[in-house]
Design a protein around this motif. Structure first.
Motif, PDB file in Angstrom:
ATOM      1  N   LEU A 355       0.843  -1.192   0.000  1.00 57.86           N
ATOM      2  CA  LEU A 355       0.000   0.000   0.000  1.00 57.86           C
ATOM      3  C   LEU A 355       0.878   1.242   0.000  1.00 57.86           C
ATOM      4  N   SER A 356       0.503   2.243  -0.791  1.00 57.06           N
ATOM      5  CA  SER A 356       1.283   3.476  -0.837  1.00 57.06           C
ATOM      6  C   SER A 356       0.362   4.635  -1.194  1.00 57.06           C
ATOM      7  N   GLY A 357       0.381   5.667  -0.367  1.00 55.32           N
ATOM      8  CA  GLY A 357      -0.475   6.822  -0.619  1.00 55.32           C
ATOM      9  C   GLY A 357      -0.785   7.550   0.670  1.00 55.32           C
ATOM     10  N   PRO A 358      -1.852   8.362   0.667  1.00 55.45           N
ATOM     11  CA  PRO A 358      -2.215   9.108   1.884  1.00 55.45           C
ATOM     12  C   PRO A 358      -2.447   8.180   3.068  1.00 55.45           C
ATOM     13  N   ALA A 359      -2.061   8.635   4.261  1.00 52.36           N
ATOM     14  CA  ALA A 359      -2.158   7.789   5.454  1.00 52.36           C
ATOM     15  C   ALA A 359      -3.580   7.294   5.684  1.00 52.36           C
ATOM     16  N   ARG A 360      -4.566   8.156   5.467  1.00 58.34           N
ATOM     17  CA  ARG A 360      -5.949   7.744   5.707  1.00 58.34           C
ATOM     18  C   ARG A 360      -6.340   6.586   4.797  1.00 58.34           C
ATOM     19  N   MET A 361      -5.905   6.657   3.534  1.00 57.72           N
ATOM     20  CA  MET A 361      -6.204   5.575   2.607  1.00 57.72           C
ATOM     21  C   MET A 361      -5.521   4.283   3.039  1.00 57.72           C
ATOM     22  N   VAL A 362      -4.261   4.379   3.441  1.00 54.85           N
ATOM     23  CA  VAL A 362      -3.518   3.182   3.835  1.00 54.85           C
ATOM     24  C   VAL A 362      -4.162   2.525   5.050  1.00 54.85           C
ATOM     25  N   VAL A 363      -4.532   3.332   6.040  1.00 58.83           N
ATOM     26  CA  VAL A 363      -5.160   2.787   7.248  1.00 58.83           C
ATOM     27  C   VAL A 363      -6.498   2.137   6.912  1.00 58.83           C
ATOM     28  N   ILE A 379       0.825  -7.358   4.918  1.00 63.51           N
ATOM     29  CA  ILE A 379       0.488  -6.022   4.418  1.00 63.51           C
ATOM     30  C   ILE A 379       1.691  -5.116   4.653  1.00 63.51           C
ATOM     31  N   HIS A 380       2.245  -4.574   3.583  1.00 56.19           N
ATOM     32  CA  HIS A 380       3.467  -3.770   3.644  1.00 56.19           C
ATOM     33  C   HIS A 380       3.155  -2.335   3.220  1.00 56.19           C
ATOM     34  N   HIS A 381       3.685  -1.372   3.965  1.00 56.90           N
ATOM     35  CA  HIS A 381       3.555   0.033   3.565  1.00 56.90           C
ATOM     36  C   HIS A 381       4.635   0.851   4.234  1.00 56.90           C
TER      37      HIS A 381
END
Length: 392
Positions: A355-363, A379-381
């Protein structure tokens, strides 16, 4: 307790904290936490007053730096009963601090001012026993940081000058900036790097290369100009071919070697596409031994940058399947946020997820995937905010 700002040979290694010392550190941290913002202001004030020679190591504006100190302290307190996690975290801190010019002799000064700040803001709750526990905890932290920095200094530089050799505006405040380091710069696809510009000395921000390592040594960053962001705005609006920036050491564990499954799910929001693109290139260089489902997301179609490039890659590589989604505009294709769209497909329980992108999206995406059976360790980010201070 008074420390001296003088170089010295490392003393006897500190042993792990006892249960009583851990209790004292956490209890006193809880006392000062409501006043932590004021405490960090006081800490830097007395540090610069007592040791003015360290002031040039810090940026002129200290707001972000104070926040980093606070997050680091909270993280250390959180890890104080986890020796392995504390060593990993402090090792990252020690290696990352080399780019600031940190020396062994600076650690006693920081320890002296830290304990003085804690004592002032803990008030009557501060005792000699608590002071001793904090001194021991700081001794462990500084010992690990110094050791990690020394080991790192034996194998690579602290910073790498790099020349801007190409710049492409991509619209919506995004630019692709290609750099050529002056010295060999070894990194792995999926890692991130810190960047300092000549216009804002001491201000470092983290970006992920959008390419797997190249034979010519160049790396390309995807940078979005953030309102009020000094480094991002300088890179997008001011940097030109021929300008020289500085890179810190590459960091991060969001790499292919972390995958246990041959099926991979990549999810990228906004400029989070950069490390995902690098991972796709890495898979291609390894002979395409993974099957990849890639979801790209943005608020509007105009913000969904990089799709054409990724579609061309999917045409070359049969193992890559791409889907794009927008959440705030009625256009043909998938609608909704990336977590919502992910829930419509799958299952993903036999995939490694990146996952890579805004923190809210990742969470949110992490919560959606774990509810549907994906194991959390698959799950890796990247860490959020200042990565070295929030390593998982």
């Amino acid at each position: 307790m008074r420390f001296r700002l003088t170089p010295s040979e490392p003393e006897q290694a500190e042993g792990p904290l006892t249960a009583r010392e851990i209790e004292l550190v956490r209890a006193s941290a809880a006392v000062v936490e409501p006043l932590a913002a004021d405490m960090t202001v006081y800490f830097y004030a007395i540090l610069f007053a007592r040791y003015p020679q360290v002031r040039p190591m810090f940026p002129p504006g200290m707001d972000a730096q104070r926040g980093r100190l606070l997050r680091a302290l909270l993280r250390i307190v959180d890890l104080v009963d986890d020796p392995g996690g504390l060593v990993r975290f402090c090792g990252h801190l020690g290696r990352d601090h080399r780019k600031f010019g940190t020396l062994d002799a600076h650690f006693p000064a920081v320890g002296e001012c830290l304990l003085a700040s804690l004592a002032r803001f803990a008030g009557p709750a501060w005792t000699e026993e608590i002071a001793a526990a904090w001194a021991k905890a700081y001794g462990v932290v500084s010992e690990v940081m110094i050791g990690a920095a020394r080991e790192d200094a034996a194998v690579r530089p602290a910073v790498w000058p790099a020349t801007v050799v190409h710049r492409v505006p991509r619209g919506n405040g995004i630019a692709e900036i290609t750099l050529r380091p002056h010295l060999p710069y070894a990194y792995t696809a999926g890692q991130y790097v810190s960047v300092e510009t000549p216009w804002w000395p001491g201000q470092w921000r983290y970006y992920s290369p959008a390419n797997a390592p190249r034979e010519d040594g160049t790396l390309t960053l995807h940078v979005r100009a953030v309102p009020g962001g000094t480094v991002s705005s300088a890179l997008v609006d001011r940097a030109a071919v021929g300008d020289v920036v500085r890179l810190g050491a590459p960091m991060g564990d969001m790499v292919l070697d972390a995958a246990a499954h041959s099926d991979l799910l990549f999810v990228a929001g906004g400029t989070g596409l950069a490390p995902i693109r690098a991972l796709v290139e890495d898979i291609a260089l390894r002979g395409g031994r993974h099957q990849v489902d890639l979801f790209l997301g943005a608020r509007t179609g105009a913000e969904l940058y990089g799709v054409d490039d990724m579609l061309r890659m999917s045409q070359r590589h049969h193992w890559l399947k791409i889907r794009g989604a927008v959440s705030h505009e009625p256009i043909p294709g998938l609608r909704g946020s990336l977590p919502d769209v992910l829930a419509e497909f799958g299952p993903w329980d036999q995939h490694d997820v990146y996952l890579s992108g805004p923190a809210r999206m990742v969470v949110s995406a992490t919560e959606t995937l774990t509810r549907r059976g994906t194991q959390p360790d698959r799950i890796h980010h990247d860490p959020f905010e200042t990565p070295v201070l929030s390593l998982p």
